[in-house]
Write an enzyme that holds these catalytic residues in place. Structure first.
Site, PDB file in Angstrom:
ATOM      1  N   ASP A 123      -6.691  -9.911   0.440  1.00 55.09           N
ATOM      2  CA  ASP A 123      -6.638  -8.699  -0.386  1.00 55.09           C
ATOM      3  C   ASP A 123      -5.969  -9.005  -1.721  1.00 55.09           C
ATOM      4  O   ASP A 123      -6.115 -10.095  -2.257  1.00 55.09           O
ATOM      5  CB  ASP A 123      -5.906  -7.590   0.373  1.00 55.09           C
ATOM      6  CG  ASP A 123      -6.466  -6.210   0.086  1.00 55.09           C
ATOM      7  OD1 ASP A 123      -6.332  -5.754  -1.055  1.00 55.09           O
ATOM      8  OD2 ASP A 123      -7.032  -5.591   1.000  1.00 55.09           O
ATOM      9  N   HIS A 157      -3.407  -2.318  -3.396  1.00 52.56           N
ATOM     10  CA  HIS A 157      -4.319  -2.163  -2.266  1.00 52.56           C
ATOM     11  C   HIS A 157      -3.844  -2.942  -1.035  1.00 52.56           C
ATOM     12  O   HIS A 157      -3.799  -2.411   0.085  1.00 52.56           O
ATOM     13  CB  HIS A 157      -5.704  -2.638  -2.714  1.00 52.56           C
ATOM     14  CG  HIS A 157      -6.827  -2.307  -1.805  1.00 52.56           C
ATOM     15  ND1 HIS A 157      -7.261  -3.158  -0.807  1.00 52.56           N
ATOM     16  CD2 HIS A 157      -7.637  -1.230  -1.747  1.00 52.56           C
ATOM     17  CE1 HIS A 157      -8.292  -2.616  -0.184  1.00 52.56           C
ATOM     18  NE2 HIS A 157      -8.540  -1.441  -0.733  1.00 52.56           N
ATOM     19  N   SER A 443     -11.648   0.907   3.372  1.00 53.03           N
ATOM     20  CA  SER A 443     -10.562  -0.077   3.285  1.00 53.03           C
ATOM     21  C   SER A 443      -9.373   0.338   4.125  1.00 53.03           C
ATOM     22  O   SER A 443      -8.675  -0.509   4.697  1.00 53.03           O
ATOM     23  CB  SER A 443     -10.103  -0.237   1.831  1.00 53.03           C
ATOM     24  OG  SER A 443     -10.974  -1.046   1.094  1.00 53.03           O
TER      25      SER A 443
END
Length: 528
Positions: A123, A157, A443
């Site tokens: 990520d 994220h 996600s």
């Protein structure tokens, strides 16, 4: 009078070794100076003097308290009671219970064997300084191609994904699927602040995860994807799956039937997103590759320290879930609630509230943009804007770059209707910085599945990756059409049901070895 004073002074001197507690002393009218002078003369210093109130906070022993109660200058004596910030204590996001990954379903110490697992998160990085994330069990690999250090998360994220997987049970923040601080985390950074990477970078990241494995079972979380496939990438993931790696990826957020990769490779579990009511998210992609579903709407998790906008709305002691408008300024406001309708014109009533000081605009969604609604509240003299949804669900809005001067939040439709019933009463609205945020997306659903897979595997180490995958599909809560469908796959992943299934035999419920199109489960027989 002298006898009382003498007894009090003797007790005060003899109590110097006793434990002290903090008290508030309220003097009788005009006696504040007399009281404090005696205290000071005998070594009892006020912790906090409040002369405007003829009061003082002091530390006293039990003997002090007993003697002082008879003091002629004392009106009353009381404990200096504690006050705390009105922030929420640690909470389990709704998804933890929804996927059965909690003490209520699996008992205490349910993830105690998770140190035998490595969950590798490919990520945007990981905030190693976050109070709610493990540090001792974390390893990372930075991106030599330019994404930067793995322990810096410019995109926010990866840190959010990591919180869903492994946020600690430490009395603050949130709980993750694996909260015991035992599971190994591998952080491989492929995204910088721009938020994209090449297929080749993803292949290299998979290799890095395998290098970090060190003999442990390996689950790879990929909350990422793209619409084009790659034969080289497909082969790399197939090889990793054959070697015993369990691969989990996001189905995609187009809300269409288009396939996303790597989720749609046969070797990878493709994860769709649903909401708290177990309804499929409108943005979740749906196709034959979707294998499992998990919470992906309004998921609360960690973000890099100080990067989140937090909304707070309190009316009459009731805390409402308020999501700050993206772009809202940081501010705290108190005022009477004013019904501004849809605020298609300046809400002058808001400016007239509270004697012209300005109230809080309660605004219905619809007709014009969120930014225009906030500007019309501001133009009318309102001190803050509360926009309520016109459909079920959270309202997570944006000001789209428009600069405003007042704080603004979005709330649910039912909460808006509830506040309409108390228009004219006072409420408190704030938009502040924080370390946790609500995100939407497949996600966010992906780490629920990867976390459950790792949790169940740690409790059944004799199972292969294919057997864990099969069990997750066979034990899923069947939603939508009976059996596997293109929206939910086999259904909502269920940790307790999978654990029970595997308690008999790793082969229990076997329904294939992965097959084409990502099939890896049984019939999803756990129908509600």
């Amino acid at each position: 009078m002298k006898r009382i004073w003498l007894v009090w002074l003797l007790m005060l001197v003899g109590a110097t070794t006793q434990a002290t507690e903090r008290f508030l002393l309220q003097a009788n009218p005009g006696q504040y100076q007399a009281l404090t002078q005696v205290l000071q003369h005998h070594g009892v210093k006020p912790a906090l003097a409040l002369p405007a109130h003829e009061a003082a906070a002091v530390y006293l022993t039990p003997a002090d308290v007993a003697a002082l109660r008879g003091h002629p200058a004392l009106r009353w004596l009381e404990t200096d009671v504690k006050r705390y910030p009105m922030s929420l204590p640690q909470q389990a996001p709704y998804g933890i219970g929804l996927v059965q990954a909690d003490v209520a379903h699996l008992g205490s110490n349910f993830d105690s064997a998770s140190g035998n697992l490595l969950v590798c998160i490919i990520d945007s990085g990981y905030d190693l300084t976050h109070e709610d994330l493990p540090s001792a069990t974390v390893q990372g690999v930075s991106d030599p191609g330019g994404a930067g250090d793995w322990f810096v998360d410019d995109l926010h994220h990866g840190t959010h994904v990591a919180g869903t997987l492994a946020a600690l049970d430490n009395s603050v923040g949130v709980l993750g699927i694996l909260p015991g601080g035992q599971v190994g985390l591998g952080i491989v950074k492929v995204f910088d602040g721009d938020g994209w990477a090449y297929s080749s970078s993803l292949i290299a990241a998979l290799d890095a995860c395998r290098q970090l494995q060190a003999g442990r079972r390996l689950v790879v979380n990929m909350s990422l994807g793209g619409i084009l496939s790659s034969r080289t990438e497909d082969r790399a993931f197939a090889d990793a799956y054959k070697a015993g790696v369990l691969l989990v990826a996001a189905a995609g957020n187009d809300g269409s039937s288009r396939k996303s990769y790597p989720a749609s490779y046969a070797s990878v579990i493709s994860v769709a997103a649903l909401d708290e009511a177990k309804q499929i998210a409108s943005f979740s992609q749906h196709n034959s590759a979707v294998e499992l579903a998990a919470p992906g709407v309004g998921v609360l998790s960690s973000v890099p320290v100080g990067t989140a906008l937090l909304g707070e709305l309190n009316q009459g002691g009731h805390l409402y879930k308020a999501l700050p408008m993206e772009g809202s300024p940081l501010a705290s406001r108190t005022g009477s609630l004013v019904d501004c309708g849809q605020a298609t014109t300046p809400c002058l009533a808001a400016g007239q509230a509270d004697g012209g000081q300005g109230g809080l605009c309660l605004i219905a969604r619809g007709s014009i943009s969120f930014a225009d609604k906030v500007l019309n509240c501001q133009a009318g003299g309102g001190r803050g804007a509360i926009i309520y949804n016109n459909v079920d669900g959270d309202l997570n809005g944006t000001l789209a770059g428009v600069v405003t001067q007042i704080p603004s939040v979005g709330i649910r439709q039912l909460d808006g209707l509830s506040l309409l019933a108390v228009v004219g009463q006072s409420a408190q609205l704030a938009v502040t910085q924080g370390d946790y945020a609500y995100y939407d997306g497949t996600s966010m659903a992906t780490p629920h599945v990867a976390g459950v897979a790792a949790l169940i595997w740690s409790r059944h180490l004799g199972c292969s990756n294919a057997e864990i995958r099969t069990a997750l599909g066979s034990s899923a809560l069947d939603l939508g059409d009976l059996g596997r469908d293109s929206f939910f796959g086999y259904g909502l992943v269920q940790a307790k049901a999978a654990d029970d299934l595997l308690s008999a035999d790793c082969g229990a419920g076997a329904g294939g070895d992965g097959g084409s199109g990502g099939s890896g489960g049984g019939k999803g027989r756990n129908k509600p």
